[in-house]
Scaffold this active site. Structure first.
Site, PDB file in Angstrom:
ATOM      1  N   SER A  35     -11.002   7.019   2.966  1.00 26.21           N
ATOM      2  CA  SER A  35      -9.693   6.940   2.314  1.00 26.21           C
ATOM      3  C   SER A  35      -9.709   7.671   0.975  1.00 26.21           C
ATOM      4  O   SER A  35      -8.828   8.488   0.673  1.00 26.21           O
ATOM      5  CB  SER A  35      -9.300   5.476   2.099  1.00 26.21           C
TER       6      SER A  35
ATOM      7  N   ARG B  73      -7.175   5.500  -6.885  1.00 25.39           N
ATOM      8  CA  ARG B  73      -6.922   4.103  -6.491  1.00 25.39           C
ATOM      9  C   ARG B  73      -5.424   3.819  -6.396  1.00 25.39           C
ATOM     10  O   ARG B  73      -4.984   3.068  -5.509  1.00 25.39           O
ATOM     11  CB  ARG B  73      -7.553   3.149  -7.499  1.00 25.39           C
TER      12      ARG B  73
ATOM     13  N   HIS C 223      -4.223   5.378  -3.211  1.00 22.02           N
ATOM     14  CA  HIS C 223      -4.751   4.586  -2.095  1.00 22.02           C
ATOM     15  C   HIS C 223      -3.951   3.306  -1.900  1.00 22.02           C
ATOM     16  O   HIS C 223      -3.721   2.858  -0.773  1.00 22.02           O
ATOM     17  CB  HIS C 223      -6.222   4.265  -2.356  1.00 22.02           C
TER      18      HIS C 223
END
Length: 216
Positions: free
Chosen positions: A17, A40, A43
């Site tokens: 990812s 992050r 994501h």
């Protein structure tokens, strides 16, 4: 019985990812710590173009890392944000993660002030606001109320993660944060426009905390 082929190893899912985000997002304008935060954030929402609208100010990553390392309070505008912060990643797991929306006096206070419960709750933050890390991922009114309080002389947080999501006031409140942060002397991160949300806001703290853990 029907079986599908899919990745089941958690470490592989995370690795692939994050590699995908780094491959597809334009991270060139960010420092290394900022890029880790942006990865992050992307994501958390699955939307690569979000990276184009992330704005940092005031050595956000460094100052937030220092605050988390010192066990400073983490003030959250809603329970979804509070629960999104992963306790095991924090350098001091006992750091207070606080949300005031369940305060018994809040409904009456919101009525008295003629505003939302999220905005009224900001008036309850003052005892723990100094040096804190503030996470706003849901309510633009909370971000506006925080900025008003700071302009009026309220104690200053170390950093503000101001990423409320929505169609009414979200873009405007984030613009106000970016515009006022330098004069107020606070570090911040935000996302221009309507995008944001609780998962994105809490992902910021998780990213900074992960970097602290990796350096220990």
């Amino acid at each position: 019985m029907t079986h599908y082929r899919y990745e089941t190893r958690p470490e592989a899912i995370y690795r692939e990812s994050f590699e995908t985000v780094r491959r597809e997002a334009d991270l060139a304008r960010f420092s290394e710590p900022e890029a880790d935060v942006v990865v992050r954030m992307v994501h958390a929402c699955g939307h690569v173009p979000l990276a184009d609208d992330v704005v940092f100010g005031g050595d956000f990553c460094g100052r937030t890392a220092d605050a988390l390392s010192a066990g400073s309070p983490i003030i959250c505008d809603c329970e979804m944000v509070r629960r999104g912060v992963i306790e095991r990643l924090l350098p001091i797991p006992a750091s207070p993660r606080q949300c005031f929306l369940d305060a018994p006096e809040l409904p009456a206070l919101a009525t008295e002030l003629g505003t939302t419960r999220s905005a009224a709750a900001v008036s309850l933050w003052e005892p723990v606001l100094d040096g804190s890390v503030v996470l706003i991922g849901n309510a633009p009114t909370a971000l506006f109320a925080l900025l008003e309080a700071l302009h009026a002389g309220a104690p200053k947080p170390t950093a503000v993660i101001g990423i409320p999501v929505g169609f009414v006031g979200a873009a405007e409140s984030k613009h106000a944060l970016a515009d006022a942060a330098a004069a107020l002397g606070i570090s911040f991160v935000t996302v221009r426009g309507r995008l944001g949300g609780s998962a994105v806001a809490s992902a910021v703290v998780n990213a900074v905390a992960s970097r602290i853990g990796a350096s220990l």
